[in-house]
Design a protein around this motif. Sequence first.
Motif, mmCIF file in Angstrom:
data_model
loop_
_atom_site.group_PDB
_atom_site.id
_atom_site.type_symbol
_atom_site.label_atom_id
_atom_site.label_comp_id
_atom_site.label_asym_id
_atom_site.label_seq_id
_atom_site.Cartn_x
_atom_site.Cartn_y
_atom_site.Cartn_z
ATOM 1 N N MET A 61 1.040 -1.066 0.002
ATOM 2 C CA MET A 61 0.142 -0.291 -0.201
ATOM 3 C C MET A 61 0.993 1.217 0.078
ATOM 4 O O MET A 61 0.798 2.233 -0.851
ATOM 5 N N GLN A 62 1.853 1.333 0.875
ATOM 6 C CA GLN A 62 2.788 2.376 1.021
ATOM 7 C C GLN A 62 3.552 2.678 -0.289
ATOM 8 O O GLN A 62 3.722 3.789 -0.836
ATOM 9 N N ALA A 63 3.992 1.516 -0.881
ATOM 10 C CA ALA A 63 4.811 1.801 -2.337
ATOM 11 C C ALA A 63 3.835 2.137 -3.254
ATOM 12 O O ALA A 63 4.278 3.148 -4.015
ATOM 13 N N ARG A 64 2.500 1.710 -3.161
ATOM 14 C CA ARG A 64 1.533 2.367 -4.401
ATOM 15 C C ARG A 64 1.206 4.069 -4.111
ATOM 16 O O ARG A 64 1.024 4.768 -5.144
ATOM 17 N N ILE A 65 1.136 4.246 -2.641
ATOM 18 C CA ILE A 65 0.780 5.648 -2.271
ATOM 19 C C ILE A 65 2.041 6.160 -2.988
ATOM 20 O O ILE A 65 1.858 7.562 -3.717
ATOM 21 N N ASP A 66 3.320 5.886 -2.711
ATOM 22 C CA ASP A 66 4.481 6.707 -2.891
ATOM 23 C C ASP A 66 4.624 7.038 -4.451
ATOM 24 O O ASP A 66 5.105 7.592 -4.885
ATOM 25 N N ASN A 67 3.962 5.973 -5.094
ATOM 26 C CA ASN A 67 4.132 5.987 -6.501
ATOM 27 C C ASN A 67 2.918 6.864 -7.238
ATOM 28 O O ASN A 67 3.072 6.908 -8.543
ATOM 29 N N GLY A 68 2.413 7.384 -6.401
ATOM 30 C CA GLY A 68 1.232 8.555 -6.796
ATOM 31 C C GLY A 68 -0.058 7.576 -7.498
ATOM 32 O O GLY A 68 -0.733 8.324 -8.213
ATOM 33 N N GLU A 69 -0.327 6.529 -7.369
ATOM 34 C CA GLU A 69 -1.493 5.403 -7.534
ATOM 35 C C GLU A 69 -2.841 5.964 -7.239
ATOM 36 O O GLU A 69 -3.803 5.599 -7.625
ATOM 37 N N PHE A 70 -2.808 6.820 -5.875
ATOM 38 C CA PHE A 70 -4.052 6.934 -5.024
ATOM 39 C C PHE A 70 -4.534 8.371 -5.530
ATOM 40 O O PHE A 70 -3.756 9.541 -5.233
ATOM 41 N N ILE A 71 -5.764 8.431 -5.357
ATOM 42 C CA ILE A 71 -6.478 9.829 -5.198
ATOM 43 C C ILE A 71 -6.308 10.501 -3.928
ATOM 44 O O ILE A 71 -6.524 11.482 -3.630
ATOM 45 N N ILE A 110 -10.730 14.168 -1.186
ATOM 46 C CA ILE A 110 -11.535 14.315 -2.468
ATOM 47 C C ILE A 110 -12.033 15.717 -2.830
ATOM 48 O O ILE A 110 -11.869 15.994 -4.015
ATOM 49 N N LYS A 111 -12.233 16.505 -1.865
ATOM 50 C CA LYS A 111 -12.550 17.953 -2.018
ATOM 51 C C LYS A 111 -11.482 18.630 -2.742
ATOM 52 O O LYS A 111 -11.680 19.625 -3.214
ATOM 53 N N ARG A 112 -10.255 18.296 -2.407
ATOM 54 C CA ARG A 112 -9.233 19.311 -3.031
ATOM 55 C C ARG A 112 -8.802 18.466 -4.498
ATOM 56 O O ARG A 112 -7.851 19.004 -5.083
ATOM 57 N N THR A 113 -9.547 17.572 -4.966
ATOM 58 C CA THR A 113 -9.344 16.808 -6.203
ATOM 59 C C THR A 113 -10.451 17.718 -7.456
ATOM 60 O O THR A 113 -11.366 18.255 -6.746
ATOM 61 N N ASP A 114 -10.502 17.162 -8.760
ATOM 62 C CA ASP A 114 -11.385 17.802 -9.598
ATOM 63 C C ASP A 114 -12.503 16.744 -9.983
ATOM 64 O O ASP A 114 -13.076 16.517 -10.863
ATOM 65 N N LEU A 115 -12.557 15.745 -8.860
ATOM 66 C CA LEU A 115 -13.620 14.580 -9.077
ATOM 67 C C LEU A 115 -15.040 15.067 -9.014
ATOM 68 O O LEU A 115 -15.735 14.775 -9.939
ATOM 69 N N SER A 116 -15.248 16.240 -8.327
ATOM 70 C CA SER A 116 -16.631 16.878 -8.298
ATOM 71 C C SER A 116 -17.784 15.899 -8.142
ATOM 72 O O SER A 116 -18.782 15.651 -8.838
ATOM 73 N N PRO A 117 -17.737 14.979 -7.000
ATOM 74 C CA PRO A 117 -18.940 14.020 -6.747
ATOM 75 C C PRO A 117 -19.939 14.510 -6.032
ATOM 76 O O PRO A 117 -19.873 15.779 -5.498
ATOM 77 N N ILE A 118 -21.152 13.868 -5.882
ATOM 78 C CA ILE A 118 -22.053 14.338 -5.003
ATOM 79 C C ILE A 118 -21.989 13.857 -3.595
ATOM 80 O O ILE A 118 -21.644 12.589 -3.617
ATOM 81 N N TYR A 119 -21.768 14.721 -2.621
ATOM 82 C CA TYR A 119 -21.507 14.062 -1.303
ATOM 83 C C TYR A 119 -22.571 13.787 -0.425
ATOM 84 O O TYR A 119 -23.553 14.653 -0.222
ATOM 85 N N ILE A 120 -22.798 12.619 0.036
ATOM 86 C CA ILE A 120 -23.848 12.196 0.862
ATOM 87 C C ILE A 120 -23.363 11.531 2.013
ATOM 88 O O ILE A 120 -22.368 10.764 2.014
ATOM 89 N N SER A 121 -23.861 11.975 3.123
ATOM 90 C CA SER A 121 -23.488 11.419 4.513
ATOM 91 C C SER A 121 -24.509 10.422 5.042
ATOM 92 O O SER A 121 -25.652 11.196 5.085
#
Length: 199
Positions: A61-71, A110-121
Amino acid sequence: MAGPRPVVLSGPSGAGKSTLLKKLMKEYDSVFGFSVSHTTRNPRPGEENGKDYHYVTREVMQARIDNGEFIENAVFSGNMYGTSKAAVQDVQAKNLICILDIDMQGVRNIKRTDLSPIYISIQPPSMAVLEKRLRDRKTESEESLQKRLHAAKVDMEFSKEPGMFDVIIINEDLEDAYGKLKETLIEEINKVKKVGMSS
Ligand SMILES: Nc1ncnc2c1ncn2[C@@H]1O[C@H](COP(=O)(O)OP(=O)(O)OP(=O)(O)O)[C@@H](O)[C@H]1O
Ligand SMILES: Nc1nc2c(ncn2[C@@H]2O[C@H](COP(=O)(O)O)[C@@H](O)[C@H]2O)c(=O)[nH]1
């Protein structure tokens, strides 16, 4: 990629997010696609690798995070969780509404990305009900349960922050909560159905 708006479902562990999203995906299987997260926690009985989560070690997991694979990624109740770019792209490539089931740290990120989802709690009616649901689910050790209840208190306050969520659904009666969820998403559902009919 242009396409239907993704949906973020968040809220305390045990509030009923998975129950609601599974109902939604069963009723609208050709409309929604689940963003399969990565996690370092162990699978629960009945969970499938690649369907519920991608189960990985901390090192992977850490290697993939470091590799920029996660939003986005977060530590919740002592385990790592994250949404990979591929998880979202896989769903969006099929022109489906991508559903993300993520905690409040994930919502902030996610709010810092351009995904622009509908947010439901999705919120429980009370802490007492939440605790009973989590205990009855019998998936958590006492230690994990206490961590989740502690996080739930923070989450319940977080959900009240103005502008954080488009809709807050109290999941007391399951059918009522499901009705509200469908009502919130019906416009996007109809858009996807319309495109499906014309192609
Ligand atoms: N409205 C409801 N009434 C009674 N029980 C419910 C209701 N909604 C969900 N449950 C039950 O509560 C438990 C927790 O629900 P669920 O696993 O869907 O929560 P969750 O928010 O996805 O939790 P986590 O974030 O830990 O995955 C489950 O056993 C589920 O069957
Ligand atoms: N920030 C993220 N949170 C996630 C992700 N996948 C799941 N979750 C959240 O973790 C807790 C616990 O889940 P559980 O399956 O162990 O009960 C819950 O609140 C989920 O919403 C993710 O990719 N990113």
